[in-house]
Structures are given as C-alpha cells and as structure tokens.
Design an enzyme around this catalytic site. Sequence first.
Site, PDB file in Angstrom:
ATOM      1  N   HIS A 241      37.456  16.998 -95.867  1.00 46.03           N
ATOM      2  CA  HIS A 241      37.517  16.085 -96.890  1.00 46.03           C
ATOM      3  C   HIS A 241      36.291  15.110 -96.915  1.00 46.03           C
ATOM      4  O   HIS A 241      35.764  14.696 -95.778  1.00 46.03           O
ATOM      5  CB  HIS A 241      38.712  15.136 -96.600  1.00 46.03           C
ATOM      6  CG  HIS A 241      38.750  14.033 -97.359  1.00 46.03           C
ATOM      7  ND1 HIS A 241      39.167  12.569 -97.155  1.00 46.03           N
ATOM      8  CD2 HIS A 241      39.074  14.019 -98.842  1.00 46.03           C
ATOM      9  CE1 HIS A 241      39.196  11.813 -98.032  1.00 46.03           C
ATOM     10  NE2 HIS A 241      39.101  12.526 -99.270  1.00 46.03           N
ATOM     11  N   SER A 242      35.694  15.127 -98.027  1.00 45.73           N
ATOM     12  CA  SER A 242      34.701  13.908 -98.153  1.00 45.73           C
ATOM     13  C   SER A 242      33.339  14.604 -97.485  1.00 45.73           C
ATOM     14  O   SER A 242      33.027  15.397 -97.066  1.00 45.73           O
ATOM     15  CB  SER A 242      35.244  12.532 -98.019  1.00 45.73           C
ATOM     16  OG  SER A 242      34.038  11.653 -97.968  1.00 45.73           O
ATOM     17  N   LEU A 243      32.892  13.521 -96.549  1.00 44.28           N
ATOM     18  CA  LEU A 243      31.660  13.964 -95.455  1.00 44.28           C
ATOM     19  C   LEU A 243      32.036  15.040 -94.737  1.00 44.28           C
ATOM     20  O   LEU A 243      31.503  15.712 -93.917  1.00 44.28           O
ATOM     21  CB  LEU A 243      31.263  12.827 -94.528  1.00 44.28           C
ATOM     22  CG  LEU A 243      30.366  12.749 -93.704  1.00 44.28           C
ATOM     23  CD1 LEU A 243      29.049  13.049 -94.570  1.00 44.28           C
ATOM     24  CD2 LEU A 243      30.117  11.676 -92.947  1.00 44.28           C
TER      25      LEU A 243
ATOM     26  N   SER B 164      33.733  17.606 -95.281  1.00 45.12           N
ATOM     27  CA  SER B 164      33.575  19.032 -95.850  1.00 45.12           C
ATOM     28  C   SER B 164      31.894  19.321 -95.672  1.00 45.12           C
ATOM     29  O   SER B 164      31.386  20.663 -95.544  1.00 45.12           O
ATOM     30  CB  SER B 164      33.801  18.944 -97.309  1.00 45.12           C
ATOM     31  OG  SER B 164      33.032  18.098 -97.951  1.00 45.12           O
TER      32      SER B 164
ATOM     33  N   PHE C   7      37.774  19.273 -99.824  1.00 42.53           N
ATOM     34  CA  PHE C   7      38.386  18.359-100.818  1.00 42.53           C
ATOM     35  C   PHE C   7      37.473  17.025-101.120  1.00 42.53           C
ATOM     36  O   PHE C   7      37.011  16.448 -99.964  1.00 42.53           O
ATOM     37  CB  PHE C   7      39.508  17.936-100.170  1.00 42.53           C
ATOM     38  CG  PHE C   7      40.570  19.099 -99.677  1.00 42.53           C
ATOM     39  CD1 PHE C   7      40.845  20.162-100.513  1.00 42.53           C
ATOM     40  CD2 PHE C   7      41.080  18.778 -98.426  1.00 42.53           C
ATOM     41  CE1 PHE C   7      41.503  21.003-100.072  1.00 42.53           C
ATOM     42  CE2 PHE C   7      42.048  19.943 -97.940  1.00 42.53           C
ATOM     43  CZ  PHE C   7      42.165  21.010 -98.805  1.00 42.53           C
TER      44      PHE C   7
END
Length: 698
Positions: free
Chosen positions: A347-349, A351, A491
């Site tokens: 998720h976010s960073l 990923s 995500f």
Amino acid sequence: SSSRSSSTTMSAAEQQDQARAPPEPPEADPAHGYEAVAPHWFYRRVAEGRERWGPFSAQDSERLEEAHGSGKDREDVVVPTSGGRYDVHLKERQRVAVYWEEEVSEVRRCTWFYKGDKDNKYIPYSEAFSEELEEAYMIAVTLDEWKKKLESPSREIIILHNPKLMVHYHPVATSDDWGSTPTEQGRPRTVKRGVENITAEIPNGEPLQIDHLVFVVHGIGPACDIRFRSIIQCVNDFRNVSLSMLQAHFKKAQEQQQIGRVEFLPVNWHSSLHSTGVDVDLERITLPSINRLRHFINDTILDVFFYNSSTYCQTIVDTVASEMNRLYQLFLQRNPLFKGGVSIAGHSLGSLILFDLLTNQKAAPEEDEHSEEGSTTTSSNRGMEEVKDILEKLELSEYRDVFEKEKMDRQALFLCTEKNLKEMGIPLGPRMKILHYISSKTETQVCLPHGSRSSRSHSVAPSHGAAFTTSRAVSANYPQLNYKPTIFFAFGSPIGMFLTVRGVKRINPNYSLPTCKGFFNIFHPFDPVAYRIEPMIVPDLEFEPMLLPHHKGRKRMHLELKEGLTRMSVDLKNNLLGSLRVAWQSFTRAPLPAVEAASTDVEAEAEASAENQPETKAEEPPAAVKEEAPLINVGRLNGGNRIDYVLQEKPIESFNEYLFALQGHLCYWESEDTVLLVLKEIYQTQGITLDQPLPGSQ
C-alpha cells in the site's frame, strides 16, 4: 450440603439425556429444569483505550474446550487458534500472536457475564466465580429456591431473583469507622448465564486449508487507515472481507472442496526504522509550535524522505525483505503441507519498496536469457567500452588501464565515490573531473538498478532507457527473497510518480519483473497518492484504466445514471443549439457572421464537452474504449494483461472529490471490489474461476 451433593449427581445423570433434547425453560419444570451451562472461550483485548472481551470462533472454542476437558490445563499445552495466527497457552490462559509483535492477551473459559458500565457490552466473570454462580444457580433451579445472594470477589452483591432476572449491584462507595460493607445500593446491572443469552458476535471459523499466502506491506507511518489503525488490524479486515467474498463468489469451488482460503500476513517495517534512534535526533530539532502536526509529520511523511536517503533506504529494504523471508520460513514450519504460491501486496510507499525489491531480484539463468531478448553483447563488455569513451571525453585516457584492471564498467563508475577513486590511485584533479561528470550525468540520465551486478543489468533493457532506480544519491544493496512471488498487487501506489522523478521516461514493453510475472496497479479515482503505470509503457496512446467490476456484478447505479445524464444533456444541448440557430436564421434576412461564428463556437464547445465529459473521471471510460481496452498491448509487465485498475467511487464520494481524497487513499482494506480482484487473479493461476464472471472483467 447433602442436598447440594445430591443435586450434583442428579445433574450429571440428567446431562446426557438433556444434551440430546432441546433445553426447556427452567421454570416449566422446576424439579428437573437444570441443564449445565455451555462454556465459550473468550480473549481480552484493548481497543481504542477500552477493554473488550472477544469470543473465539465456535471451532476454536470447541478445540480449547476439548483440550481443557482432557485435563491438559495442567500441562503446558498450546492450541493454535484464529487460522494459526495466534497460539493459546492453556495453562497460563494466554493468547500469543505468532507472526507479529503484540501484547499477550488473557484467555478465559466463560459461562457467566454481567453488563459493563460504559458501553453496555457484556463482561465475563472470572472462571472461579462463574463456578460459584453456576453452583448457586443449579441449587436454585433444583430446589426452586430463588432470591439467592452471592458476594463477588470485589465484594459486590449478585442476586439471583429468578432464571430470567439476575442482578449485579455496583456498590456505592460508603465507609464509616467500621470499614465499608457490601451493599445492594447502587445501580443494578444485568447478569446473564451462557453465551447464547448475550449479544456476542461469534466469528465464523476459517477453512483449515490454505491455498495461497499473501504478504502485505504498509505505506508511510504506523497508521494505515482513516481510524489510525495498525497494519495488523487493517490486514485483519482485508482477510475477513476475503472470507466473505470466497463464500459469495467461489461457492461452487468451496462445495467441491477445491479451495480453502488465502492467508494474508502483515509486514511491519515502520517500527524498526524508527527504533534506529532517528526519532530522538528529530525531537531535538523539531520546533515547539503546532506540536501535534509536527509529530504527525515526523511519524508519517518523513518515511518518504527516509526512503530517499541511502542510510535509511538500506534499513527499510533490509527490514522488509528479512521480515518477509522470516514470515515465510515460520509459515512453512507451521504449515508443512502447504503447497501453494506466494504473492505480495503493498500500500502506498510499501508498494514502491516492493517494486524496487522486485526489480533487483536475480532471476534464474534460463529466465535471464529469456528476458535478454536476444541481446548479443553482454552489458558489462558494452559498459567497459563506454568507460573508455568517457575517459577520452574527459581527456583522461592515460588512466584507461587502471579502470580496466579494476573491471570498471559504466554502472560501476557511476557508483564510485571519491574514496574509491583515491584507492585506485587516481590523482585529485582527474578525480574531481570524473566526480563532476558523474554528478552532472546522474541528473539527466537513468542508471541501472542500484545494487545489481553488471551481469544482471541487461534485464532492464538499458537500450530503451527504461530502468527502475532512485537518483544517484541513493544506492542500496537489495536483499534476495526466498521465493518467487506469483503476483504483485500495488494499492494506491506512487510507483509511476517516483519512476518519473527518477528520470524514467518510458518502461520497455518487453520488460517484466525478474522473478514475478504478475503486476496489478489498483487505485481509487480520488486517491491523491496513486499514479498510473500503463502510460509509461504506451506513451503515445491515450486510454482509460480498466474499471474494476462491482462485487455485486454491475456498475454502481449512480455511475450509470451519471453516464446516462451526461449523454442526455449533450444531446439536449446540441438539439437546442440547432433549433436556436434555425430560429435565428429565420428572424434575420442575412445571417450575421459574428453570430454564426459564436454559434459554431458554442457547438464546437458542446461537441468537445461531449467527447471530454466521460473522460474527466478515471472511473467512467467511454463505451468504445471499454470494448477495445483488453486489445491494448501494455507490454509484459503483467504477462501481456492490463495493469491499471480503477475502483468505482461510492455515490457519496462523487459529491466532493477533495473531501474524500484522504479516504480514497485509505479505502482499500475494506474494499470488496479490491479483495475480489486479488482473489480472482490468485485462483486463476490455479485454474479456479468465479462462479459467475463479473461484467467488465478481463
């Protein structure tokens, strides 16, 4: 006491008969109305600063009761619960997390409950006091003698008025010279016997068979959603949604026992980063004003800067890789029969961290050859030639032999520091020239994956100028994972933005992650942190991301309505303009050029809006594009399949995009549509499909 013992033996004899028959209401036949209470096991957890007692699933409770009944309490027996993610140490009555750090929680075999003060939730009495209550209840039912008074360990009074009315009196704090005495004064609280009489949501158990394992890596900060919950709690939600999606959409496969479930395990890297002592250093330099905001920034947004610093970037990638390897080994130890694959989600960073890790994995030699796409010269030889050219350009050809002796290719040169050049015996003047050249080129040129050896560099296809690396300032040695991930799910991911900032103009369509063949970039249309990937592979073509089908099998009604209204308003506008022009021409003998021009401008604007309107939002692709979407060639990054998937926003979210921007970034944990795509793609690799394909899905 004699009546007490006779009633005990009587109850034991009755117990077998009554276990088969449905329980009768006690008052119907007072002489034979007693039936032993069925215990249920609970564990204590602290949520939002409040103490809560949560029930184990029926399966787990039965397992614990079985171990308890066979007298294993006296030994140190461990019973795995919650799908194997928690162990219960029966003797100590403790519930211990297996895969992550969490406070140990108390476990209790519960039969009697009283209503709590604050939120009307029922709280179980201690096991010893519950036995006292049960004994008093049994005597009262057997002899039909009620209004029994008991004193709790905390000197509170409980009165059993009748089977339906039992009350716990909270004492009023009164004391005199003789000390305080328990009293019936104070607010009465309801007492209930048996878990079936309280409103406890007993969770459904989980299938024992695990088909696939997914590691989930969090983004910036320790909080992962709008309610500031941890990655553990958010992944729990994701897992629960996946269980309900399996029941709703994979019923056939479940009935035929083809599938069990997918296990999701959280990977936490934030705590190890912030335990390096950097928080203390930050505290010293943080200004005292707007205290809470500054602490929030120190705890969250700074993670992005940490990742772009070579010191802390190394800590982060080491932590993520070693934690994923540790969890994998531990999972295999506990599930020796597991034969499924492993996928990873970020998720976010998180990923971006995973993307960098995956681009720096070393593929098996035969896969390397495949990804080389028939390149004849190895990149290291080509790199050595490039170093000669650079030295000639800088008028430093006399040092060619030194660089050749050290097997220095272009990539190695770009990783050089002044100390390295000094050790090679290069004098100060030439050193400065080389370092200046390196720093000027890294501003504009894209390097190969940092941390990778020259023998691996060809997989990034440097001839196409596509590589995945941070700027020159960050070089890290990327650890290797102990497995090859099946699919990588991102995500709300900023991968596209970071690649662009690093100078990557285009991703070579032939490029695929060395050890992972699947890649999905999933985002909410209002997520401010999310960026697309496909336009970096196919920059010359404008096309919409794939619209994620709604888990109930249709487009959300408000999106259909919005599309319908858009089309209708454009038709109305065009028709109205057309009839106005006809009317105007009939009023004026000669058409006025200015008015003509104006009307055609308005028409052109109407047509433009007709074309642009459906494309203003990522979630509403025009019908034509939707049909063609699967035909677009987006390269091999996801095995030739589409990469970008956009969620459909909810009706309330479309009222104000800015208001729901933050929520858009944190919505994935409870999004059925996201979970369903993850399950669909995972099970597709095993040849198992949804009961009914969803419209609009690939």
